[in-house]
Motif scaffolding. Structure first.
Motif, PDB file in Angstrom:
ATOM      1  N   ALA A   9      -1.763   7.081  26.328  1.00 44.27           N
ATOM      2  CA  ALA A   9      -2.801   7.207  25.307  1.00 44.27           C
ATOM      3  C   ALA A   9      -2.213   7.721  24.002  1.00 44.27           C
ATOM      4  CB  ALA A   9      -3.907   8.147  25.789  1.00 44.27           C
ATOM      5  N   LEU A  10      -1.327   8.694  24.077  1.00 47.91           N
ATOM      6  CA  LEU A  10      -0.680   9.233  22.886  1.00 47.91           C
ATOM      7  C   LEU A  10       0.167   8.164  22.210  1.00 47.91           C
ATOM      8  CD1 LEU A  10      -0.120  11.619  21.036  1.00 47.91           C
ATOM      9  CD2 LEU A  10       1.748  12.269  22.568  1.00 47.91           C
ATOM     10  N   LEU A  11       0.907   7.394  22.990  1.00 42.00           N
ATOM     11  CA  LEU A  11       1.730   6.320  22.449  1.00 42.00           C
ATOM     12  C   LEU A  11       0.859   5.270  21.764  1.00 42.00           C
ATOM     13  CD1 LEU A  11       4.500   5.002  22.103  1.00 42.00           C
ATOM     14  CD2 LEU A  11       4.178   3.929  24.329  1.00 42.00           C
ATOM     15  N   ALA A  12      -0.251   4.924  22.364  1.00 40.38           N
ATOM     16  CA  ALA A  12      -1.151   3.928  21.774  1.00 40.38           C
ATOM     17  C   ALA A  12      -1.723   4.420  20.456  1.00 40.38           C
ATOM     18  CB  ALA A  12      -2.277   3.590  22.751  1.00 40.38           C
ATOM     19  N   LEU A  13      -2.086   5.686  20.393  1.00 39.44           N
ATOM     20  CA  LEU A  13      -2.638   6.234  19.160  1.00 39.44           C
ATOM     21  C   LEU A  13      -1.593   6.319  18.056  1.00 39.44           C
ATOM     22  CD1 LEU A  13      -4.941   9.076  20.517  1.00 39.44           C
ATOM     23  CD2 LEU A  13      -5.645   6.928  19.434  1.00 39.44           C
ATOM     24  N   THR A  14      -0.376   6.722  18.390  1.00 41.67           N
ATOM     25  CA  THR A  14       0.645   6.894  17.367  1.00 41.67           C
ATOM     26  C   THR A  14       1.267   5.579  16.946  1.00 41.67           C
ATOM     27  OG1 THR A  14       2.336   7.343  19.031  1.00 41.67           O
ATOM     28  CG2 THR A  14       1.220   9.250  18.055  1.00 41.67           C
ATOM     29  N   SER A  15       1.141   4.525  17.743  1.00 43.63           N
ATOM     30  CA  SER A  15       1.732   3.254  17.363  1.00 43.63           C
ATOM     31  C   SER A  15       0.709   2.314  16.725  1.00 43.63           C
ATOM     32  CB  SER A  15       2.363   2.566  18.579  1.00 43.63           C
ATOM     33  OG  SER A  15       1.377   2.282  19.543  1.00 43.63           O
ATOM     34  N   ALA A  16      -0.555   2.711  16.695  1.00 45.54           N
ATOM     35  CA  ALA A  16      -1.577   1.877  16.062  1.00 45.54           C
ATOM     36  C   ALA A  16      -1.375   1.884  14.558  1.00 45.54           C
ATOM     37  CB  ALA A  16      -2.967   2.421  16.411  1.00 45.54           C
ATOM     38  N   PRO A  17      -1.663   0.769  13.874  1.00 48.64           N
ATOM     39  CA  PRO A  17      -1.505   0.744  12.426  1.00 48.64           C
ATOM     40  C   PRO A  17      -2.461   1.711  11.760  1.00 48.64           C
ATOM     41  CG  PRO A  17      -2.574  -1.263  13.204  1.00 48.64           C
ATOM     42  CD  PRO A  17      -2.163  -0.479  14.407  1.00 48.64           C
ATOM     43  N   ALA A  18      -1.978   2.361  10.696  1.00 48.89           N
ATOM     44  CA  ALA A  18      -2.804   3.315   9.970  1.00 48.89           C
ATOM     45  C   ALA A  18      -3.835   2.560   9.138  1.00 48.89           C
ATOM     46  CB  ALA A  18      -1.920   4.170   9.063  1.00 48.89           C
ATOM     47  N   LEU A  19      -5.026   3.090   9.086  1.00 52.40           N
ATOM     48  CA  LEU A  19      -6.052   2.488   8.257  1.00 52.40           C
ATOM     49  C   LEU A  19      -5.821   2.897   6.813  1.00 52.40           C
ATOM     50  CD1 LEU A  19      -9.185   3.161  10.477  1.00 52.40           C
ATOM     51  CD2 LEU A  19      -7.897   1.037  10.251  1.00 52.40           C
ATOM     52  N   ALA A  20      -6.179   2.025   5.882  1.00 47.72           N
ATOM     53  CA  ALA A  20      -6.038   2.330   4.467  1.00 47.72           C
ATOM     54  C   ALA A  20      -6.931   3.515   4.122  1.00 47.72           C
ATOM     55  CB  ALA A  20      -6.420   1.116   3.633  1.00 47.72           C
ATOM     56  N   GLU A  21      -6.404   4.379   3.283  1.00 50.53           N
ATOM     57  CA  GLU A  21      -7.174   5.546   2.863  1.00 50.53           C
ATOM     58  C   GLU A  21      -8.304   5.135   1.920  1.00 50.53           C
ATOM     59  OE1 GLU A  21      -6.519   9.861   0.705  1.00 50.53           O
ATOM     60  OE2 GLU A  21      -4.783   8.683   1.271  1.00 50.53           O
ATOM     61  N   PHE A  22      -8.023   4.141   1.066  1.00 49.93           N
ATOM     62  CA  PHE A  22      -9.004   3.644   0.105  1.00 49.93           C
ATOM     63  C   PHE A  22      -9.156   2.135   0.267  1.00 49.93           C
ATOM     64  CE2 PHE A  22      -7.190   7.429  -1.936  1.00 49.93           C
ATOM     65  CZ  PHE A  22      -8.344   8.143  -2.227  1.00 49.93           C
ATOM     66  N   PRO A  23     -10.358   1.607   0.037  1.00 49.12           N
ATOM     67  CA  PRO A  23     -10.551   0.156   0.153  1.00 49.12           C
ATOM     68  C   PRO A  23      -9.725  -0.655  -0.841  1.00 49.12           C
ATOM     69  CG  PRO A  23     -12.658   1.275   0.231  1.00 49.12           C
ATOM     70  CD  PRO A  23     -11.624   2.307  -0.127  1.00 49.12           C
ATOM     71  N   PHE A  24      -9.251  -0.036  -1.936  1.00 51.96           N
ATOM     72  CA  PHE A  24      -8.442  -0.781  -2.903  1.00 51.96           C
ATOM     73  C   PHE A  24      -6.997  -0.942  -2.459  1.00 51.96           C
ATOM     74  CE2 PHE A  24      -8.610   3.595  -4.687  1.00 51.96           C
ATOM     75  CZ  PHE A  24      -7.261   3.916  -4.660  1.00 51.96           C
ATOM     76  N   GLU A  25      -6.598  -0.297  -1.368  1.00 52.68           N
ATOM     77  CA  GLU A  25      -5.239  -0.469  -0.870  1.00 52.68           C
ATOM     78  C   GLU A  25      -5.108  -1.841  -0.221  1.00 52.68           C
ATOM     79  OE1 GLU A  25      -4.721   2.987   1.624  1.00 52.68           O
ATOM     80  OE2 GLU A  25      -3.766   4.050  -0.012  1.00 52.68           O
ATOM     81  N   GLY A  26      -4.001  -2.490  -0.465  1.00 49.04           N
ATOM     82  CA  GLY A  26      -3.767  -3.811   0.087  1.00 49.04           C
ATOM     83  C   GLY A  26      -2.973  -4.676  -0.861  1.00 49.04           C
ATOM     84  N   GLU A  27      -3.077  -5.971  -0.653  1.00 45.26           N
ATOM     85  CA  GLU A  27      -2.355  -6.964  -1.446  1.00 45.26           C
ATOM     86  C   GLU A  27      -3.387  -7.814  -2.185  1.00 45.26           C
ATOM     87  OE1 GLU A  27       0.587 -10.478  -0.184  1.00 45.26           O
ATOM     88  OE2 GLU A  27       1.023  -8.529   0.748  1.00 45.26           O
ATOM     89  N   TRP A  28      -3.248  -7.912  -3.519  1.00 46.81           N
ATOM     90  CA  TRP A  28      -4.247  -8.542  -4.367  1.00 46.81           C
ATOM     91  C   TRP A  28      -3.583  -9.511  -5.344  1.00 46.81           C
ATOM     92  CZ3 TRP A  28      -9.093  -6.934  -3.086  1.00 46.81           C
ATOM     93  CH2 TRP A  28      -9.211  -5.718  -2.407  1.00 46.81           C
ATOM     94  N   ALA A  29      -4.205 -10.670  -5.601  1.00 44.04           N
ATOM     95  CA  ALA A  29      -3.621 -11.630  -6.539  1.00 44.04           C
ATOM     96  C   ALA A  29      -4.688 -12.579  -7.073  1.00 44.04           C
ATOM     97  CB  ALA A  29      -2.522 -12.435  -5.853  1.00 44.04           C
ATOM     98  N   TYR A  30      -4.341 -13.251  -8.181  1.00 43.59           N
ATOM     99  CA  TYR A  30      -5.184 -14.331  -8.707  1.00 43.59           C
ATOM    100  C   TYR A  30      -5.127 -15.500  -7.742  1.00 43.59           C
ATOM    101  CZ  TYR A  30      -4.401 -11.620 -12.933  1.00 43.59           C
ATOM    102  OH  TYR A  30      -4.299 -10.598 -13.827  1.00 43.59           O
ATOM    103  N   ASP A  31      -3.929 -15.756  -7.218  1.00 41.64           N
ATOM    104  CA  ASP A  31      -3.696 -16.844  -6.270  1.00 41.64           C
ATOM    105  C   ASP A  31      -2.713 -16.317  -5.226  1.00 41.64           C
ATOM    106  OD1 ASP A  31      -2.907 -19.069  -4.822  1.00 41.64           O
ATOM    107  OD2 ASP A  31      -2.631 -20.342  -6.582  1.00 41.64           O
ATOM    108  N   CYS A  32      -3.168 -16.108  -4.033  1.00 39.40           N
ATOM    109  CA  CYS A  32      -2.345 -15.486  -2.989  1.00 39.40           C
ATOM    110  C   CYS A  32      -1.182 -16.365  -2.538  1.00 39.40           C
ATOM    111  CB  CYS A  32      -3.223 -15.110  -1.800  1.00 39.40           C
ATOM    112  SG  CYS A  32      -4.455 -13.847  -2.195  1.00 39.40           S
ATOM    113  N   GLU A  33      -1.162 -17.623  -2.920  1.00 36.76           N
ATOM    114  CA  GLU A  33      -0.085 -18.537  -2.535  1.00 36.76           C
ATOM    115  C   GLU A  33       1.128 -18.442  -3.461  1.00 36.76           C
ATOM    116  OE1 GLU A  33      -0.276 -20.276   0.339  1.00 36.76           O
ATOM    117  OE2 GLU A  33      -2.174 -19.232   0.607  1.00 36.76           O
TER     118      GLU A  33
END
Length: 122
Positions: A9-33
């Motif tokens: 259980a500890l391994l599963a929790l520590t290896s899970a991807p962290a959630l973004a702290e803010f909704p604006f975190e991520g990858e953004w573009a006019y054209d993602c291609e």
């Protein structure tokens, strides 16, 4: 057996991807291609904003209102041999499921507005 289950259980929790702290975190573009040039996606993560030829550290984030959709940010930026400060507003447009779909960036110093689509949604 309890120790093994606790360890798993500890391994599963520590290896899970962290959630973004803010909704604006991520990858953004006019054209993602677009993979090269000055229209490549802007990446916001780990307290930084990575633009095409510059990088900004997020010095301060202040929520605007209670809707969890807009923030005033103070940025310290560097790129191409220069350093500068920026005061920007980030706002996100949310989809039907509450997922951030579009990032609106308002430069509060120079007065321009940019809108980018979310590129890293699965």
């Amino acid at each position: 057996m309890k120790t093994l289950l606790s360890s798993v259980a500890l391994l599963a929790l520590t290896s899970a991807p962290a959630l973004a702290e803010f909704p604006f975190e991520g990858e953004w573009a006019y054209d993602c291609e677009i993979a090269a040039g000055d229209l490549v996606p802007t990446v916001i993560a780990d307290g930084r904003v990575l633009y095409y030829e510059s990088e900004c550290s997020i010095d301060n984030v202040a929520a605007i209102g209670a809707g969890d959709q807009a923030w005033n940010l103070k940025l310290s930026c560097a790129g191409e041999g220069d350093e500068w400060q920026r005061n920007v507003l980030f706002a996100v447009e949310l989809g039907n499921e509450g997922e951030p779909l579009q990032l609106i960036e308002v430069d509060l110093d120079d007065g321009y507005v940019l809108a980018r689509d979310r590129c890293d949604l699965n």
